[in-house]
Design a protein around this motif. Structure first.
Motif, PDB file in Angstrom:
ATOM      1  N   ASN A  36      25.569 105.635  55.123  1.00  0.00           N
ATOM      2  CA  ASN A  36      25.963 104.220  55.045  1.00  0.00           C
ATOM      3  C   ASN A  36      24.810 103.357  54.569  1.00  0.00           C
ATOM      4  N   ALA A  37      25.150 102.369  53.744  1.00  0.00           N
ATOM      5  CA  ALA A  37      24.189 101.355  53.301  1.00  0.00           C
ATOM      6  C   ALA A  37      23.095 101.906  52.378  1.00  0.00           C
ATOM      7  N   ALA A  38      23.274 103.112  51.867  1.00  0.00           N
ATOM      8  CA  ALA A  38      22.281 103.680  50.938  1.00  0.00           C
ATOM      9  C   ALA A  38      22.327 102.962  49.594  1.00  0.00           C
ATOM     10  N   GLY A  39      23.487 102.334  49.284  1.00  0.00           N
ATOM     11  CA  GLY A  39      23.618 101.624  48.009  1.00  0.00           C
ATOM     12  C   GLY A  39      24.629 102.260  47.068  1.00  0.00           C
ATOM     13  N   LYS A  40      25.424 103.193  47.583  1.00  0.00           N
ATOM     14  CA  LYS A  40      26.354 103.942  46.724  1.00  0.00           C
ATOM     15  C   LYS A  40      27.424 103.022  46.121  1.00  0.00           C
ATOM     16  N   THR A  41      28.036 102.200  46.979  1.00  0.00           N
ATOM     17  CA  THR A  41      29.076 101.282  46.493  1.00  0.00           C
ATOM     18  C   THR A  41      28.493 100.295  45.493  1.00  0.00           C
ATOM     19  N   THR A  42      27.292  99.823  45.779  1.00  0.00           N
ATOM     20  CA  THR A  42      26.630  98.884  44.866  1.00  0.00           C
ATOM     21  C   THR A  42      26.433  99.519  43.494  1.00  0.00           C
ATOM     22  N   GLU A 160      34.248 106.784  48.031  1.00  0.00           N
ATOM     23  CA  GLU A 160      34.588 107.369  49.333  1.00  0.00           C
ATOM     24  C   GLU A 160      36.087 107.610  49.508  1.00  0.00           C
TER      25      GLU A 160
HETATM   26  P1  ATP Z   1      28.819 102.280  52.696  1.00  0.00           P
HETATM   27  O1  ATP Z   1      29.116 103.723  52.729  1.00  0.00           O
HETATM   28  O2  ATP Z   1      28.620 101.700  54.069  1.00  0.00           O
HETATM   29  O3  ATP Z   1      29.701 101.461  51.817  1.00  0.00           O
HETATM   30  P2  ATP Z   1      26.878 102.262  50.594  1.00  0.00           P
HETATM   31  O4  ATP Z   1      25.926 103.372  50.414  1.00  0.00           O
HETATM   32  O5  ATP Z   1      28.035 102.190  49.688  1.00  0.00           O
HETATM   33  O6  ATP Z   1      27.337 102.196  52.090  1.00  0.00           O
HETATM   34  P3  ATP Z   1      26.363  99.538  49.811  1.00  0.00           P
HETATM   35  O7  ATP Z   1      27.705  99.090  50.288  1.00  0.00           O
HETATM   36  O8  ATP Z   1      26.105  99.611  48.373  1.00  0.00           O
HETATM   37  O9  ATP Z   1      26.010 100.939  50.468  1.00  0.00           O
HETATM   38  O10 ATP Z   1      25.273  98.594  50.488  1.00  0.00           O
HETATM   39  C1  ATP Z   1      23.867  98.676  50.203  1.00  0.00           C
HETATM   40  C2  ATP Z   1      23.141  97.537  50.921  1.00  0.00           C
HETATM   41  O11 ATP Z   1      23.511  96.289  50.322  1.00  0.00           O
HETATM   42  C3  ATP Z   1      23.483  97.406  52.389  1.00  0.00           C
HETATM   43  O12 ATP Z   1      22.302  97.082  53.083  1.00  0.00           O
HETATM   44  C4  ATP Z   1      24.475  96.269  52.439  1.00  0.00           C
HETATM   45  O13 ATP Z   1      24.406  95.601  53.663  1.00  0.00           O
HETATM   46  C5  ATP Z   1      24.029  95.394  51.285  1.00  0.00           C
HETATM   47  N1  ATP Z   1      25.149  94.658  50.662  1.00  0.00           N
HETATM   48  C6  ATP Z   1      26.283  95.213  50.157  1.00  0.00           C
HETATM   49  N2  ATP Z   1      27.089  94.273  49.631  1.00  0.00           N
HETATM   50  C7  ATP Z   1      26.459  93.089  49.813  1.00  0.00           C
HETATM   51  C8  ATP Z   1      26.755  91.722  49.471  1.00  0.00           C
HETATM   52  N3  ATP Z   1      27.883  91.414  48.829  1.00  0.00           N
HETATM   53  N4  ATP Z   1      25.866  90.785  49.831  1.00  0.00           N
HETATM   54  C9  ATP Z   1      24.707  91.086  50.464  1.00  0.00           C
HETATM   55  N5  ATP Z   1      24.359  92.360  50.786  1.00  0.00           N
HETATM   56  C10 ATP Z   1      25.196  93.334  50.477  1.00  0.00           C
END
Ligand code: ATP
Length: 234
Positions: A36-42, A160
């Protein structure tokens, strides 16, 4: 097909991706793995054109994506199936699927695409007139993937797709991913489910705190001692 080089992404002043470089070649299944929160969705959202503040280089079939808006990227064949499915619960399965075919080219091919989706997912055909919100989680995930296919992707990005699903359904989703690849669609898969992802993927990248820390072929990643210890619990 897709090349991302030295990508930095920011939410306001906070940097969430640091110098990320990945490549996807035509016909591959590539996995982006991490907690979680690694940045994958971003990362997926940025490739789809949905984040505002980024720098680095992204090219699609040799063309820079810098100034290409999200809807144009869909037309070019870059299609995202978002985390959490994002269906319209009070519309039918069929209506949700049809919404995927909104670009001009996809609209022209709508009937053929529907046939393709129903062939791949016969259960959706049986349930085509049912409200999407009344389906099980696994079935809703299939609708979300089907809707992505209706956009005629060259690259299908799945965020996911197995999250919260029972093991039998998780198996079905991974089978579906392989079937989609066989039909000629390249796949970029974001998953926390590392072991099963690496069973179907050709290659993978591990993201940790917004950085790619490990990458390689699936076989190499499955043998990697850090991955075995930290992610697979072996
Ligand atoms: P998950 O599996 O929980 O979705 P992830 O690996 O996809 O995790 P991201 O969703 O890309 O991770 O989030 C990466 C970081 O960016 C996290 O610390 C999250 O809190 C932050 N983040 C994500 N979206 C936003 C946003 N719209 N505004 C500010 N911070 C954000």
């Amino acid at each position: 097909m897709l090349k991302v080089e030295d990508l930095n992404v920011f939410y306001g002043d906070i940097q969430v991706l640091h110098e990320v470089s990945i490549e996807v070649r035509e016909g591959e299944i590539v996995a982006i793995l991490g907690v979680n929160a690694a940045g994958k969705t971003t990362l997926l959202n940025t490739i789809a054109g949905l984040t505002k503040k980024w720098n680095g280089t992204m090219t699609w079939m040799g063309q820079p994506l810098h100034r290409v808006p999200a809807f144009r990227r869909v037309e070019m064949g870059i299609v995202l199936v978002p985390e959490g499915r994002q269906l319209f619960p009070f519309m039918t399965v069929l209506e949700n699927l049809e919404l995927g075919a909104y670009s001009k080219a996809a609209r022209r091919e709508k009937e053929r695409s529907l046939e393709f989706v129903f062939q791949l997912l016969p259960k959706l055909y049986e349930r085509r007139h049912q409200l999407a919100g009344s389906l099980s989680g696994g079935e809703q995930q299939m609708v979300a993937i089907g809707r992505g296919l209706m956009a005629k992707p060259k690259l299908l990005m799945l965020d996911e797709p197995t999250l919260g699903l029972a093991p039998k359904i998780v198996h079905d989703v991974f089978q579906l991913i392989q079937d989609i690849r066989k039909s000629g669609v390249t796949i970029l898969l974001v998953e926390q489910n590392m072991h099963q992802s690496l069973q179907v993927a050709d290659r993978g990248y591990v993201l940790e705190n917004g950085r790619v820390t490990i990458s390689g072929s699936s076989e190499a990643l499955l043998r990697n001692p850090t991955i075995r210890e930290a992610y697979l619990g072996i």
